[in-house]
Write an enzyme that holds these catalytic residues in place. Structure first.
Site, PDB file in Angstrom:
ATOM      1  N   LYS A   1       0.847  -1.206   0.000  1.00  0.00           N
ATOM      2  CA  LYS A   1       0.000   0.000   0.000  1.00  0.00           C
ATOM      3  C   LYS A   1       0.882   1.255   0.000  1.00  0.00           C
ATOM      4  O   LYS A   1       0.641   2.198  -0.751  1.00  0.00           O
ATOM      5  CB  LYS A   1      -0.937  -0.004   1.214  1.00  0.00           C
ATOM      6  CG  LYS A   1      -2.045  -1.047   1.085  1.00  0.00           C
ATOM      7  CD  LYS A   1      -2.799  -1.262   2.384  1.00  0.00           C
ATOM      8  CE  LYS A   1      -3.791  -2.417   2.241  1.00  0.00           C
ATOM      9  NZ  LYS A   1      -4.481  -2.756   3.483  1.00  0.00           N
TER      10      LYS A   1
ATOM     11  N   GLN B   1      -4.204  -1.553   9.878  1.00  0.00           N
ATOM     12  CA  GLN B   1      -4.201  -2.862   9.224  1.00  0.00           C
ATOM     13  C   GLN B   1      -4.766  -3.941  10.163  1.00  0.00           C
ATOM     14  O   GLN B   1      -4.347  -4.053  11.304  1.00  0.00           O
ATOM     15  CB  GLN B   1      -2.760  -3.212   8.798  1.00  0.00           C
ATOM     16  CG  GLN B   1      -2.622  -4.514   8.032  1.00  0.00           C
ATOM     17  CD  GLN B   1      -3.283  -4.483   6.650  1.00  0.00           C
ATOM     18  OE1 GLN B   1      -3.255  -3.484   5.960  1.00  0.00           O
ATOM     19  NE2 GLN B   1      -3.889  -5.595   6.271  1.00  0.00           N
TER      20      GLN B   1
ATOM     21  N   ASP C   1     -10.411   3.113   4.566  1.00  0.00           N
ATOM     22  CA  ASP C   1     -10.726   1.685   4.413  1.00  0.00           C
ATOM     23  C   ASP C   1     -12.238   1.482   4.278  1.00  0.00           C
ATOM     24  O   ASP C   1     -12.697   0.420   3.855  1.00  0.00           O
ATOM     25  CB  ASP C   1     -10.226   0.892   5.630  1.00  0.00           C
ATOM     26  CG  ASP C   1      -9.009   0.040   5.305  1.00  0.00           C
ATOM     27  OD1 ASP C   1      -8.755  -0.198   4.115  1.00  0.00           O
ATOM     28  OD2 ASP C   1      -8.317  -0.380   6.259  1.00  0.00           O
TER      29      ASP C   1
END
Ligand code: NAD
Length: 293
Positions: free
Chosen positions: A58, A102, A125
């Site tokens: 990412k 994460q 997200d």
């Protein structure tokens, strides 16, 4: 005699390349306008190898499109309170457009609490209940990265979706459930009649054989076999697994939730693993970060 269909690939790498070229142009326009590029931060707790790989890819993708990126690594032993405190600091950071924490988090930390603590305006997200609610109501907000990447992939290849039967296997909060909502929305891609199958579904194969579009997010290597797929179906494989393979230099190969070799010849379109949904997930994160600024 059954019809033989030549399948075409829903190529997530090529689609991502096209989208990321546009994102890079937008990023330099943002930089010219406000003096700094879009800025994404990723929080990684602990040493899980797979999570580190995901986060690093990412961060790399951010750099390639001209975003600023910050990787924040925190020890496995961090307390829930300390992590929540870090999240609050990131919420307030005016130099930051969006951030992700994460998952999975260590067992002693309540991931739902952490998700709830993220400012919905920085939740790139798309996991915060406010953003999920906005998605259900078709209001502007951040869409969860993997389902929204799949939607972009279908759009890129001009896949007709209206009136088609879409079967989604798996009801996780980050993939299956939001996917089923996006495919049923009154939008393109969408307007499908959706069936959401899960671990308690009876006679799964009878249901998947009715699918014009089959989206598989079950987390079991090569679970979907040729007899579960209708001729001419469009198949999107979300799963990703490392399988030991002594013939490879790396010692493993990547497979999805679908038995690609057996299933592909039956499909009109299929998203491969690797190179299908994976790159699109990261591209969606970049799109969300752009949206955040
Ligand atoms: P999950 O484990 O949270 O959910 C799996 C779902 O499958 C559950 O809802 C369960 O009800 C269903 N299921 C399990 N066994 C079943 C059965 N026998 N029949 C029908 N349904 C069954 O998984 P997830 O987080 O949604 O991830 C799914 C897969 O996708 C994993 O392999 C994961 O690594 C992968 N993934 C890939 C990306 C990407 O960017 N490529 C992103 C997220 C997840």
């Amino acid at each position: 005699m059954s019809e033989v269909v030549a399948h075409q690939l829903l190529d997530g790498r090529r689609c991502s390349e096209a989208l990321r070229a546009r994102i890079a142009e937008e990023a330099s326009a943002v930089k010219a306008r406000r003096g700094r590029p879009p800025h994404l931060a990723a929080v990684l707790v602990g040493q899980d190898g797979a999570s580190r790989t995901y986060v690093e890819s990412k961060v790399k993708a951010c750099e390639e499109v001209g975003f600023r990126s910050t990787l924040i690594t925190l020890p496995e032993t961090i307390t829930e309170d300390d992590l929540l405190h870090r999240v609050k600091q990131l919420n307030k950071d005016k130099e930051l457009d969006g951030f992700i924490v994460q998952l999975p988090l260590p067992a002693h930390i309540d991931a739902d609490k952490v998700t709830l603590a993220i400012d919905p305006d920085k939740d790139v997200d798309g996991f915060h209940p406010e953003n999920l609610g906005r998605m259900v109501l078709s209001q502007p907000g951040f869409l969860p990265a993997t389902p929204s990447g799949i939607v972009e992939l279908l759009r890129h290849y001009h896949i007709e979706t209206a009136g088609r039967h879409c079967v989604v296997i798996g009801r996780s909060h980050i993939v299956g459930t939001p996917m089923s909502i996006l495919m049923s929305r009154n939008a393109y891609p969408g307007n499908c009649t959706v069936t959401l199958a899960h671990s308690r579904t009876k006679d799964l194969a009878a249901i998947t054989r009715q699918a014009d579009i089959l989206i598989v997010a079950i987390g079991r290597p090569e679970f979907v076999t040729a007899d579960m797929v209708k001729e001419g179906a469009i198949v999107v494989d979300v799963g990703i697994h490392r399988i030991p393979d002594a013939t490879r230099k790396s010692g493993f190969r990547l497979v999805g939730d679908v038995d690609f070799e057996a299933v592909a010849p039956r499909c009109s379109w299929i998203a491969p693993v690797p190179g299908g949904v994976g790159p699109m997930t990261i591209t969606s994160l970049l799109l969300n970060t752009l949206k955040a600024c």
